[in-house]
Design a protein around this motif. Structure first.
Motif, short mmCIF file in Angstrom:
data_model
loop_
_atom_site.label_atom_id
_atom_site.label_comp_id
_atom_site.label_asym_id
_atom_site.label_seq_id
_atom_site.Cartn_x
_atom_site.Cartn_y
_atom_site.Cartn_z
N MET A 357 -7.86 49.32 -4.76
CA MET A 357 -9.09 49.42 -3.95
C MET A 357 -10.01 48.24 -4.26
O MET A 357 -9.92 47.63 -5.31
CB MET A 357 -9.83 50.72 -4.29
CG MET A 357 -10.26 50.77 -5.76
SD MET A 357 -11.37 52.15 -6.04
CE MET A 357 -11.87 51.80 -7.73
N LYS A 358 -10.90 47.97 -3.32
CA LYS A 358 -11.95 46.99 -3.60
C LYS A 358 -12.90 47.62 -4.62
O LYS A 358 -13.07 48.85 -4.62
CB LYS A 358 -12.73 46.67 -2.33
CG LYS A 358 -11.93 45.92 -1.32
CD LYS A 358 -12.78 45.70 -0.09
CE LYS A 358 -11.86 45.41 1.09
NZ LYS A 358 -12.36 45.74 2.38
N SER A 359 -13.56 46.80 -5.44
CA SER A 359 -14.45 47.39 -6.45
C SER A 359 -15.72 47.97 -5.83
O SER A 359 -16.37 48.81 -6.44
CB SER A 359 -14.81 46.34 -7.50
OG SER A 359 -15.59 45.31 -6.91
N THR A 360 -16.08 47.50 -4.63
CA THR A 360 -17.32 47.98 -4.00
C THR A 360 -17.07 48.38 -2.54
O THR A 360 -16.07 47.98 -1.94
CB THR A 360 -18.41 46.89 -4.00
OG1 THR A 360 -17.96 45.79 -3.21
CG2 THR A 360 -18.76 46.41 -5.39
N ALA A 361 -18.03 49.13 -2.00
CA ALA A 361 -18.02 49.46 -0.56
C ALA A 361 -19.38 49.13 0.01
O ALA A 361 -20.31 48.80 -0.73
CB ALA A 361 -17.71 50.94 -0.37
N LYS A 362 -19.49 49.23 1.34
CA LYS A 362 -20.77 49.00 2.04
C LYS A 362 -21.40 47.67 1.67
O LYS A 362 -22.49 47.61 1.08
CB LYS A 362 -21.75 50.16 1.77
CG LYS A 362 -21.24 51.54 2.13
CD LYS A 362 -21.35 51.80 3.61
CE LYS A 362 -20.67 53.10 4.02
NZ LYS A 362 -20.20 53.14 5.38
N GLU A 365 -22.80 47.10 -1.80
CA GLU A 365 -23.98 47.87 -2.28
C GLU A 365 -23.58 49.04 -3.19
O GLU A 365 -24.37 49.48 -4.00
CB GLU A 365 -24.74 48.46 -1.08
CG GLU A 365 -25.57 47.45 -0.34
CD GLU A 365 -26.05 47.99 1.00
OE1 GLU A 365 -26.20 49.22 1.15
OE2 GLU A 365 -26.25 47.16 1.91
N ILE A 366 -22.35 49.54 -2.98
CA ILE A 366 -21.93 50.74 -3.74
C ILE A 366 -20.74 50.38 -4.61
O ILE A 366 -19.80 49.73 -4.16
CB ILE A 366 -21.46 51.84 -2.74
CG1 ILE A 366 -22.60 52.28 -1.84
CG2 ILE A 366 -20.88 53.02 -3.47
CD1 ILE A 366 -22.14 53.29 -0.78
N SER A 367 -20.75 50.87 -5.87
CA SER A 367 -19.56 50.70 -6.71
C SER A 367 -18.59 51.83 -6.37
O SER A 367 -18.99 52.99 -6.29
CB SER A 367 -19.95 50.80 -8.19
OG SER A 367 -18.78 50.78 -8.96
N ILE A 389 -4.95 51.84 -11.82
CA ILE A 389 -5.97 51.56 -10.80
C ILE A 389 -6.16 50.05 -10.76
O ILE A 389 -6.30 49.42 -11.83
CB ILE A 389 -7.33 52.20 -11.13
CG1 ILE A 389 -7.19 53.68 -11.50
CG2 ILE A 389 -8.34 51.96 -10.02
CD1 ILE A 389 -7.32 54.67 -10.40
N ILE A 390 -6.15 49.48 -9.56
CA ILE A 390 -6.32 48.02 -9.44
C ILE A 390 -7.51 47.72 -8.53
O ILE A 390 -7.68 48.35 -7.48
CB ILE A 390 -5.02 47.39 -8.89
CG1 ILE A 390 -3.98 47.34 -10.02
CG2 ILE A 390 -5.28 45.97 -8.32
CD1 ILE A 390 -2.63 46.76 -9.62
N THR A 391 -8.35 46.78 -8.97
CA THR A 391 -9.38 46.20 -8.10
C THR A 391 -9.18 44.69 -8.14
O THR A 391 -8.31 44.19 -8.86
CB THR A 391 -10.82 46.51 -8.57
OG1 THR A 391 -11.05 45.75 -9.77
CG2 THR A 391 -11.05 47.98 -8.84
N GLU A 392 -10.05 43.96 -7.46
CA GLU A 392 -9.95 42.49 -7.47
C GLU A 392 -10.25 41.92 -8.86
O GLU A 392 -10.05 40.74 -9.11
CB GLU A 392 -10.87 41.87 -6.41
CG GLU A 392 -12.37 42.02 -6.62
CD GLU A 392 -12.95 43.32 -6.05
OE1 GLU A 392 -12.21 44.31 -5.96
OE2 GLU A 392 -14.16 43.33 -5.71
N TYR A 393 -10.72 42.80 -9.80
CA TYR A 393 -11.01 42.32 -11.16
C TYR A 393 -9.91 42.63 -12.15
O TYR A 393 -10.04 42.32 -13.32
CB TYR A 393 -12.36 42.89 -11.63
CG TYR A 393 -13.49 42.32 -10.82
CD1 TYR A 393 -13.91 41.00 -11.01
CD2 TYR A 393 -14.08 43.04 -9.80
CE1 TYR A 393 -14.89 40.43 -10.23
CE2 TYR A 393 -15.07 42.49 -9.01
CZ TYR A 393 -15.47 41.17 -9.22
OH TYR A 393 -16.44 40.60 -8.44
#
Ligand code: COA
Length: 437
Positions: A357-362, A365-367, A389-393
């Motif tokens: 998933m991306k680390s943020t949404a909206k 603005e939202i983690s 769990i994978i994010t862009e980080y």
């Protein structure tokens, strides 16, 4: 005319005539999404509007947009008990005009009959072959239920691909049918962002040559596919078959040579994509669709080695609970096959499941990593099942880790601007150990 064509002619009606074969209070089930029998449902909605029929219960995974029976005013006449919630039904469910039946996708064929007899199995299919068989085409998911229904109605759609596998029904098993030329729906995704591509690259590092893939839906799988183009001998055992999977087969990256079951074949249960993809699936012996109770059985999934199950989510908390189906209390989606494949991957020798998933949404603005889940959020994949769990980080590998270790790993892959706050909140509720471990 051969014997089967004669039988076809005897059972052939118009959609309007066929809609008169439904009775008030019938319980009805359809396959998938793309195969929704739209002409039959349109005629049925007209009859319901004229007061000729009411109290019909209808189950489908995900209806198509702009179906007349989805009008809130219709809900007492044709009531949708959806098996998944998608864009056309989110507000309908939230406003109380339709309902959702929670069930692991693979168990739906077992759970729907728990509600009582199925009166009608109704679905779209491909045109009939000379042996009298129709392919369930773009979705074989709930097809096992046609054998439990009292009546079977088909909408024969000339634009439906003839997909191979355990994916056929014979004219002798059908009560009535009608014909349609309405093109089956297509789905396209937008351009990939830099963040999507970064996530795709991190996921690709976890996929060795010879792995057997399941990819969920949304934009993420497309980014992952792009990062897999230099891999070798990949296999596919998935619930959904995607445009990206077609690209991997055409590029020679997927050949299914290292699978333990269905060697040489890509296995899935449904599709939703471009016309190009439907043409690729048509009469392609390299791809088989099977009922969902087979494709999504964790014991079957786990028979292949090195399974890589990749899905997405709405949010995850520092206890490592994954919510993929609601935004707070508002149902946004469904469990689908996420848990079926998370568990199947656990049973596979060398298997891993990944939530990407991306680390943020909206717009940042939202983690999407939270100290605790948003009030009302539904746990889809529990912390006892979750793996990576994978994010862009980066990646948080959670199997075998304590609560404190998990919280720290998850904070390390949150967006940097939310990390300090997350750590403060984690310490506030004592998720992170005080002794520094
Ligand atoms: N808080 C508030 N809103 C959020 C959010 C969060 N934490 N995370 C996402 N959203 C919003 C996004 O902003 C977007 O809103 P918009 O449509 O108004 O732009 C919307 O939710 C969808 O987010 P996105 O990241 O684009 O979703 P997606 O299309 O990649 O799908 C899931 C993600 C989780 C909904 C989808 O993977 C799913 O339904 N999974 C469960 C079923 C499953 O995994 N099945 C197995 C494979 S088929």
């Amino acid at each position: 005319m051969n014997k089967w064509q004669e039988l076809y002619a005897k059972k052939l009606l118009t959609a309007g005539q066929l809609s008169r074969k439904f009775n008030s209070n019938d319980r009805c089930v359809s396959n998938g999404q793309v195969v929704e029998p739209v002409e039959i449902l349109k005629s049925l909605a007209e009859r319901a509007n004229m007061g000729q029929v009411e109290g019909i219960e209808y189950h489908i995974l995900a209806p198509q947009k702009h179906q007349p029976y989805l009008d809130p005013g219709m809900s007492k006449k044709i009531h949708l008990n959806a098996l998944f919630v998608s864009r056309p039904t989110i507000d309908l469910v939230w406003d109380g005009y339709a309902d959702y039946l929670p069930s692991f996708y693979g168990e739906i064929p077992k759970n729907v009959p728990e509600r009582g007899d199925i009166d009608v199995f109704v679905t779209s299919v491909s045109t009939m072959d000379r042996h009298g068989y129709f392919s369930f085409g773009a979705a074989a998911d709930l097809s096992a239920l046609h054998r439990e229904a009292k009546r079977v109605f088909l909408e024969v759609n000339s634009t439906m691909p003839r997909v191979h596998g355990n994916c056929f029904i014979h004219i002798s098993e059908v009560d009535f049918l009608c014909e349609s030329k309405t093109p089956i729906s297509e789905k396209y995704y937008g351009e990939l962002t830099e963040i999507d591509c970064r996530i795709g690259e991190i996921v690709a590092r976890e996929i060795p040559d010879g792995a057997c893939l399941q990819l969920g839906f949304g934009q993420m799988p497309n980014a992952i596919v792009r990062a897999l183009m230099d891999k070798k001998d990949l296999g596919i055992h998935s619930e959904m078959f995607t445009d990206g999977m077609m690209d991997l087969i055409e590029a020679g990256v997927v050949n299914n040579s290292r699978k333990s079951i269905h060697v040489g074949k890509s296995i899935a249960s449904f599709t939703n994509g471009s016309r190009n993809l439907y043409d690729f699936l048509d009469d392609n012996p390299g791809i088989e669709f099977h009922p969902i109770n087979y494709t999504n059985d964790p014991m079957i999934i786990g028979r292949n080695d090195n399974v890589r199950s990749i899905n997405s989510c709405i949010e995850v908390d520092l206890f490592s609970q994954v919510c993929s189906e609601s935004i707070g209390p508002k149902t946004f989606s469904g469990v689908g096959g996420q848990v079926d494949f998370v568990r199947g991957a656990k049973l596979s020798k060398g298997g891993k499941s990944i939530i990407a998933m991306k680390s943020t949404a909206k717009n940042g603005e939202i983690s999407k990593i939270k100290a605790v889940l948003t009030k009302g959020a539904v746990v889809t994949t529990s912390r006892n099942d979750v793996d990576n769990i994978i994010t862009e980080y980066g990646i948080a590998s959670l199997r075998g880790k304590t609560c404190s270790e998990r919280a720290k790993e998850l904070i390390s892959i949150a967006h940097p601007k939310f990390r300090e706050q997350l750590e403060k909140e984690a310490r506030g509720i004592n998720i992170i150990s005080k002794n520094g471990r």
